[in-house]
Write an enzyme that holds these catalytic residues in place. Structure first.
Site, PDB file in Angstrom:
ATOM      1  CE  LYS A  67      -2.301  -1.253   3.680  1.00  9.96           C
ATOM      2  NZ  LYS A  67      -1.715  -2.617   3.840  1.00  9.96           N
ATOM      3  CB  THR A  68       3.720   2.354   2.100  1.00  5.88           C
ATOM      4  OG1 THR A  68       2.972   2.264   3.316  1.00  5.88           O
ATOM      5  CG2 THR A  68       4.637   3.566   2.167  1.00  5.88           C
ATOM      6  CG  ASP A 112       0.243   3.206   6.850  1.00  7.75           C
ATOM      7  OD1 ASP A 112      -0.802   2.627   6.481  1.00  7.75           O
ATOM      8  OD2 ASP A 112       1.310   2.593   7.068  1.00  7.75           O
ATOM      9  CB  THR A 161      -4.644  -3.416   8.210  1.00  8.95           C
ATOM     10  OG1 THR A 161      -4.655  -2.800   9.513  1.00  8.95           O
ATOM     11  CG2 THR A 161      -3.271  -3.211   7.578  1.00  8.95           C
TER      12      THR A 161
END
Length: 342
Positions: A67-68, A112, A161
């Site tokens: 994702k990052t 995040d 998540t």
């Protein structure tokens, strides 16, 4: 603001994340997640043609799936700056205001763990995402008044998540949603070949196949294991990583053929031996293991469920017949569920 640097600096950087040489820089280098990548290519291309900032993105998926990395790739594709922080680092509304007011047109702002945002900060984001402005209160009591601070059009990329932990008003403001899935074996093998080339590591095809099947469907894990296999090969005086080296290395690391680590197997054994295969609640299981509920739900459970070894039910966690078979334990037909390996 004086504390902006500490806010945008990642709070914890794992060893593998420090080595940025393995991270793809553009979509053409980003392996796996084919459909999602193709759609993003369209959205990025058309936004650039219109001269507009890309719509806000919401990235969902277990840890370690990229994702990052994808957020950084998007910034590179847009040829703009990448500003990164985590939701827990945004302690006060002024922290967010300091970042937003310094953004340039088209910048990619990555948050995040966005499910951890505080309500006051989340409310500031609503207007910033929709109207590119911030409502800021000046003064106190009867003298208090609200002013609108304009900010440059930007792209917010939120990663989580725990999609269920993000409020509906915030989710509705993201124009693009990307759901990450565990990687297929072919994609993992391609990642190993790419990483091995970048690290100047020689590795056999049989070793690549075995390593891919033992990496939990996760690029972060496969890259970490590749580096450890390099260590074992070097220690053994081998010029390349062979299947025998991988078997030895996985055995030394207590990783089995499905990529389960010692703690994964302990989870399954605890449910079988202490709770007759389940169901058992997440909090009870976490206490028995000596882990936090967050660690259990975010790291261990996603892959165990995806692999068909564990089930969630309204009453708690239950192991499947596949878990009994994998551990070599005779199943209890009254408690074991059905499942299949992906």
């Amino acid at each position: 603001m004086a504390n902006n640097e500490s806010i945008v600096r990642p709070q914890e950087i794992e060893e593998e994340d420090r080595d940025i040489t393995l991270r793809p820089k553009f979509l053409s280098e980003f392996l796996g997640q084919k459909v999602m990548k193709e759609n993003l290519s369209v959205f990025i291309s058309t936004a650039k043609q219109r001269g507009e900032s890309l719509d806000h993105l919401f990235l969902i998926g277990p840890a370690g799936l990229g994702k990052t990395t994808l957020a950084q790739v998007i910034a590179n594709e847009l040829k703009t700056s990448f500003i990164q922080t985590t939701a827990p680092a945004l302690d006060k509304p002024k922290d967010l205001v300091g970042i937003l007011t310094n953004l340039k047109k088209g910048d990619v702002f990555f948050i995040d763990e966005i499910h951890s945002l505080k309500p006051a900060i989340e409310e500031l984001l609503y207007i910033a995402m929709e109207d590119y402005g911030i409502d800021w209160v000046i003064g106190q009591g009867p003298m208090a008044r609200t002013i609108r601070i304009s900010i440059k059009p930007f792209t917010l990329v939120g990663a989580t998540t725990k999609a269920g932990g993000v409020s509906s008003p915030l989710i509705s403001r993201f124009g693009i949603t990307c759901r990450f899935s565990f990687y297929e074996q072919e994609d993992l093998q391609a990642i190993i070949r790419r990483s091995a080339g970048l690290l100047n590591i020689k590795i056999d095809n049989e070793a690549i196949s075995l390593l891919a099947s033992s990496s939990r469907g996760t690029p972060r894990v496969v890259n970490r294991l590749l580096k450890r296999m390099r260590d074992f090969a070097q220690y053994a005086g081998e010029a390349s990583i062979t299947q025998a080296i991988v078997r030895l290395g996985l055995s030394r690391l207590e990783i089995d053929s499905l990529g389960l680590e010692k703690q994964d197997r302990e989870i399954l054994k605890i449910i079988i031996e202490r709770y007759k295969g389940g169901p058992v609640g997440a909090e009870t299981l976490a206490i028995t293991m000596g882990e936090s509920v967050e660690t259990l739900e975010d790291y261990y459970e996603p892959y165990l469920i995806q692999a068909g070894l564990l089930q969630r039910s309204p009453r708690g966690r239950m192991v499947t017949n596949l878990a009994y078979g994998h551990l070599g334990i005779a199943p209890n037909s009254s408690s074991a569920g059905e499942g299949s390996l992906f």
